[in-house]
Design a protein around this motif. Structure first.
Motif, PDB file in Angstrom:
ATOM      1  N   PHE A 186       0.833  -1.203   0.000  1.00  0.00           N
ATOM      2  CA  PHE A 186       0.000   0.000   0.000  1.00  0.00           C
ATOM      3  C   PHE A 186       0.868   1.254   0.000  1.00  0.00           C
ATOM      4  CE2 PHE A 186      -1.969   3.444   2.438  1.00  0.00           C
ATOM      5  CZ  PHE A 186      -3.122   3.673   1.684  1.00  0.00           C
ATOM      6  N   HIS A 187       1.887   1.269   0.843  1.00  0.00           N
ATOM      7  CA  HIS A 187       2.733   2.463   0.950  1.00  0.00           C
ATOM      8  C   HIS A 187       3.636   2.646  -0.264  1.00  0.00           C
ATOM      9  CE1 HIS A 187       1.752   3.759   5.063  1.00  0.00           C
ATOM     10  NE2 HIS A 187       1.535   2.479   5.282  1.00  0.00           N
ATOM     11  N   LEU A 188       4.055   1.554  -0.869  1.00  0.00           N
ATOM     12  CA  LEU A 188       4.969   1.659  -2.013  1.00  0.00           C
ATOM     13  C   LEU A 188       4.248   1.904  -3.331  1.00  0.00           C
ATOM     14  CD1 LEU A 188       7.538  -1.199  -1.263  1.00  0.00           C
ATOM     15  CD2 LEU A 188       7.953   1.267  -1.167  1.00  0.00           C
ATOM     16  N   LEU A 232       6.034 -14.877   0.335  1.00  0.00           N
ATOM     17  CA  LEU A 232       6.521 -13.584   0.805  1.00  0.00           C
ATOM     18  C   LEU A 232       6.408 -12.558  -0.316  1.00  0.00           C
ATOM     19  CD1 LEU A 232       7.958 -11.956   3.065  1.00  0.00           C
ATOM     20  CD2 LEU A 232      10.111 -12.597   1.992  1.00  0.00           C
ATOM     21  N   LYS A 233       5.739 -11.458  -0.032  1.00  0.00           N
ATOM     22  CA  LYS A 233       5.590 -10.350  -0.979  1.00  0.00           C
ATOM     23  C   LYS A 233       5.151  -9.125  -0.196  1.00  0.00           C
ATOM     24  CE  LYS A 233       0.948 -12.059  -2.160  1.00  0.00           C
ATOM     25  NZ  LYS A 233       0.057 -12.474  -3.273  1.00  0.00           N
ATOM     26  N   CYS A 234       5.195  -7.959  -0.845  1.00  0.00           N
ATOM     27  CA  CYS A 234       4.922  -6.707  -0.132  1.00  0.00           C
ATOM     28  C   CYS A 234       3.508  -6.651   0.438  1.00  0.00           C
ATOM     29  CB  CYS A 234       5.161  -5.518  -1.057  1.00  0.00           C
ATOM     30  SG  CYS A 234       6.919  -5.151  -1.292  1.00  0.00           S
ATOM     31  N   SER A 235       2.545  -7.279  -0.216  1.00  0.00           N
ATOM     32  CA  SER A 235       1.168  -7.255   0.294  1.00  0.00           C
ATOM     33  C   SER A 235       1.008  -8.136   1.528  1.00  0.00           C
ATOM     34  CB  SER A 235       0.189  -7.702  -0.797  1.00  0.00           C
ATOM     35  OG  SER A 235       0.473  -9.007  -1.228  1.00  0.00           O
ATOM     36  N   ASN A 236       1.947  -9.041   1.760  1.00  0.00           N
ATOM     37  CA  ASN A 236       1.900  -9.904   2.946  1.00  0.00           C
ATOM     38  C   ASN A 236       2.853  -9.446   4.048  1.00  0.00           C
ATOM     39  OD1 ASN A 236      -0.056 -11.548   1.866  1.00  0.00           O
ATOM     40  ND2 ASN A 236       1.384 -13.080   1.096  1.00  0.00           N
ATOM     41  N   ILE A 237       3.351  -8.219   3.909  1.00  0.00           N
ATOM     42  CA  ILE A 237       4.171  -7.602   4.959  1.00  0.00           C
ATOM     43  C   ILE A 237       3.370  -6.437   5.509  1.00  0.00           C
ATOM     44  CG2 ILE A 237       6.313  -6.381   5.482  1.00  0.00           C
ATOM     45  CD1 ILE A 237       7.557  -7.912   3.080  1.00  0.00           C
ATOM     46  N   LEU A 238       2.931  -6.550   6.754  1.00  0.00           N
ATOM     47  CA  LEU A 238       2.047  -5.555   7.355  1.00  0.00           C
ATOM     48  C   LEU A 238       2.805  -4.673   8.341  1.00  0.00           C
ATOM     49  CD1 LEU A 238      -1.096  -7.798   8.001  1.00  0.00           C
ATOM     50  CD2 LEU A 238      -0.473  -6.512   5.943  1.00  0.00           C
ATOM     51  N   LEU A 239       2.307  -3.443   8.508  1.00  0.00           N
ATOM     52  CA  LEU A 239       2.969  -2.449   9.350  1.00  0.00           C
ATOM     53  C   LEU A 239       2.040  -2.010  10.475  1.00  0.00           C
ATOM     54  CD1 LEU A 239       4.362  -0.259   6.415  1.00  0.00           C
ATOM     55  CD2 LEU A 239       5.615  -2.016   7.685  1.00  0.00           C
ATOM     56  N   ASP A 240       2.541  -2.043  11.715  1.00  0.00           N
ATOM     57  CA  ASP A 240       1.707  -1.608  12.834  1.00  0.00           C
ATOM     58  C   ASP A 240       1.786  -0.094  13.000  1.00  0.00           C
ATOM     59  OD1 ASP A 240       4.063  -1.010  14.174  1.00  0.00           O
ATOM     60  OD2 ASP A 240       3.939  -2.679  15.581  1.00  0.00           O
ATOM     61  N   GLU A 298      11.974  -3.680  -4.501  1.00  0.00           N
ATOM     62  CA  GLU A 298      10.832  -2.772  -4.464  1.00  0.00           C
ATOM     63  C   GLU A 298      11.076  -1.615  -3.493  1.00  0.00           C
ATOM     64  OE1 GLU A 298       6.734  -4.431  -4.666  1.00  0.00           O
ATOM     65  OE2 GLU A 298       7.757  -6.365  -4.494  1.00  0.00           O
ATOM     66  N   LEU A 299      11.683  -1.926  -2.357  1.00  0.00           N
ATOM     67  CA  LEU A 299      11.990  -0.875  -1.386  1.00  0.00           C
ATOM     68  C   LEU A 299      12.980   0.128  -1.954  1.00  0.00           C
ATOM     69  CD1 LEU A 299      12.311  -3.034   1.860  1.00  0.00           C
ATOM     70  CD2 LEU A 299      10.568  -1.314   1.409  1.00  0.00           C
ATOM     71  N   LEU A 300      13.923  -0.357  -2.757  1.00  0.00           N
ATOM     72  CA  LEU A 300      14.935   0.517  -3.345  1.00  0.00           C
ATOM     73  C   LEU A 300      14.371   1.370  -4.475  1.00  0.00           C
ATOM     74  CD1 LEU A 300      18.194  -1.634  -3.634  1.00  0.00           C
ATOM     75  CD2 LEU A 300      17.788   0.318  -2.131  1.00  0.00           C
ATOM     76  N   MET A 301      13.590   0.739  -5.360  1.00  0.00           N
ATOM     77  CA  MET A 301      13.165   1.431  -6.580  1.00  0.00           C
ATOM     78  C   MET A 301      11.782   2.057  -6.491  1.00  0.00           C
ATOM     79  SD  MET A 301      14.799  -0.946  -9.586  1.00  0.00           S
ATOM     80  CE  MET A 301      13.917  -2.428  -9.175  1.00  0.00           C
ATOM     81  N   GLY A 302      11.006   1.639  -5.493  1.00  0.00           N
ATOM     82  CA  GLY A 302       9.683   2.236  -5.345  1.00  0.00           C
ATOM     83  C   GLY A 302       8.696   1.757  -6.389  1.00  0.00           C
ATOM     84  N   ARG A 303       9.038   0.754  -7.104  1.00  0.00           N
ATOM     85  CA  ARG A 303       8.124   0.178  -8.097  1.00  0.00           C
ATOM     86  C   ARG A 303       8.383  -1.311  -8.189  1.00  0.00           C
ATOM     87  NH1 ARG A 303      12.199   2.750 -11.050  1.00  0.00           N
ATOM     88  NH2 ARG A 303      13.288   1.405 -12.543  1.00  0.00           N
ATOM     89  N   ARG A 304       7.440  -2.004  -8.762  1.00  0.00           N
ATOM     90  CA  ARG A 304       7.628  -3.438  -8.925  1.00  0.00           C
ATOM     91  C   ARG A 304       8.806  -3.655  -9.862  1.00  0.00           C
ATOM     92  NH1 ARG A 304       2.137  -2.621  -8.301  1.00  0.00           N
ATOM     93  NH2 ARG A 304       1.224  -3.858  -6.632  1.00  0.00           N
ATOM     94  N   PRO A 305       9.822  -4.373  -9.397  1.00  0.00           N
ATOM     95  CA  PRO A 305      11.077  -4.462 -10.160  1.00  0.00           C
ATOM     96  C   PRO A 305      10.915  -5.210 -11.475  1.00  0.00           C
ATOM     97  CG  PRO A 305      11.086  -5.996  -8.328  1.00  0.00           C
ATOM     98  CD  PRO A 305       9.862  -5.155  -8.160  1.00  0.00           C
ATOM     99  N   VAL A 306      11.720  -4.785 -12.437  1.00  0.00           N
ATOM    100  CA  VAL A 306      11.749  -5.440 -13.749  1.00  0.00           C
ATOM    101  C   VAL A 306      13.154  -5.948 -13.995  1.00  0.00           C
ATOM    102  CG1 VAL A 306       9.854  -4.160 -14.796  1.00  0.00           C
ATOM    103  CG2 VAL A 306      12.134  -3.174 -14.813  1.00  0.00           C
ATOM    104  N   GLU A 307      13.272  -6.987 -14.762  1.00  0.00           N
ATOM    105  CA  GLU A 307      14.558  -7.665 -14.945  1.00  0.00           C
ATOM    106  C   GLU A 307      15.620  -6.762 -15.550  1.00  0.00           C
ATOM    107  OE1 GLU A 307      16.108 -11.753 -17.067  1.00  0.00           O
ATOM    108  OE2 GLU A 307      14.033 -11.604 -16.417  1.00  0.00           O
TER     109      GLU A 307
END
Length: 378
Positions: A186-188, A232-240, A298-307
């Motif tokens: 959500f945040h990214l 494991l993916k960004c949608s399955n990592i939750l933030l309190d 994704e954290l580095l680039m702010g978008r879904r990474p491409v090869e």
């Protein structure tokens, strides 16, 4: 006659002295025994306090659970613990209906492949997230059972806590601790599209990576048998509310280490699935490490990474240009190069070239400020 009286007096004095001496010896012995007992008791209490403190520091959520989960269990006598599901409470359906206002759409805070997540207000002081799994289907039932079974055995500060479950007819419900800041995805990828800005600073992104690494290290190295998350993916990592990251969605998790395509169905999300698992059905803890590397990109680039971005990650002159503009020029370049190097290692096609999650964890600790759980002094 006089001498006899003197002798009697001497004898009496000697007897009296002996009695006093015996009394002093006995009193001293008793006092010594009492002091010894007090000393032993003090040492025992000190050791117990140190042990409790160490256990709470190692697993602070275990201590918090008593405070956080207590109100809901005390408030509603209808909540009961089912032996079949271990320590996870079975919650009555009508309680969920009341808490979600009959599953009002205004209460929806997320939606996944198997169901919707609602914000539930059990009382003024206790909120939780209720996942309503779409009715029917063997796959939905299997993931529901797997989620309850997995999370009933797992308790860690970087794994979301399952508070309860409910079975109502064909419907299945899971009740989790409330994660106020939603998902990393959500945040990214969602929030920034709406607001054209990011709430995740460089340090918060590094904290998220460290938290995820801690959660995976617990699953891979501390659980017996070991657990592979497998989704494991960004949608399955939750933030309190404090942006502590926690792993969620254990419906596809497996225990017992390595596997192959003859023993387990291929599952996961494309883009995060390791190539050896996708092509040959080989599943190991290094499959989670690969997915972690994708999340890191994704954290580095702010978008879904491409090869095609991969070669630039190893080029120091080009790397700053592909970093998310929201964090560009806000971090130490040396740290940026280190994180990029970790990401490249994690997504290596050959599993043996990827690091263990323990090594990844130790690499991130110096990159995260002390107040966010690392060792970096800003």
């Amino acid at each position: 006659m006089g001498s006899e009286v003197a002798e009697v007096k001497v004898v009496h004095h000697q007897d009296l002295n002996k009695k006093i001496l015996v009394a002093l010896v006995v009193s001293s012995s008793l006092l010594g025994g009492i002091l010894l007992l007090l000393s032993c008791f003090s040492i025992y209490r000190l050791k117990r306090l140190k042990k409790c403190k160490a256990e709470n520091e190692e697993n602070p959520d275990a201590a918090k659970a008593i405070i956080s989960f207590g109100p809901i269990l005390d408030k509603f006598p209808s909540l009961k613990t089912s032996g079949k599901k271990g320590s996870i409470a079975s919650i009555e359906y009508q309680l969920l209906v009341a808490a979600t206002n009959n599953f009002d759409e205004a209460k929806i805070i997320g939606e996944g492949g198997l169901g919707r997540v609602y914000k539930a207000h059990f009382n003024d002081h206790f909120h939780a997230a209720v996942k309503k799994i779409y009715a029917g289907g063997q796959e939905a039932q299997r993931q529901f059972e797997n989620e309850v079974d997995s999370l009933s055995k797992i308790q860690h500060q970087n794994v979301v806590s399952l508070l309860g479950y409910c079975i109502h007819g064909e419907s299945r419900f899971l009740i989790y601790e409330m994660m106020e800041n939603g998902s990393l995805e959500f945040h990214l990828h969602v929030f920034r599209l709406k607001s054209h800005r990011s709430t995740l600073t460089w340090h918060l992104r590094m904290k998220s990576a460290l938290d995820v690494a801690r959660g995976l290290e617990y699953l891979h190295e501390r659980c017996n048998p070991a657990v592979i998350h497998r989704d494991l993916k960004c949608s399955n990592i939750l933030l309190d509310s404090n942006f502590n990251a926690k792993l969620s969605d254990f419906g596809l998790a497996i225990t017992g280490g390595n596997s192959n395509k003859t023993s387990i169905k291929l599952s996961g999300t494309l883009g995060y699935v390791a190539p050896e698992y996708l092509l040959d059905g080989k599943l190991t803890d290094k499959s989670d490490v690969y997915a972690f590397g994708v999340v890191l990109l994704e954290l580095l680039m702010g978008r879904r990474p491409v090869e095609r971005a991969m070669p630039q990650l190893t080029d120091r002159s080009k790397l700053p240009n592909i970093v998310d503009p929201a964090i560009r020029n806000t971090m130490d370049l040396k740290h940026l190069y280190q994180v990029a190097a970790i990401a490249v290692l994690c997504v290596q096609p050959e599993p043996s070239y990827r690091p263990l999650i323990t090594d990844v964890l130790h690499s991130f600790i110096p990159l995260v400020p002390v107040d966010l759980g690392g060792s970096l002094r800003v």
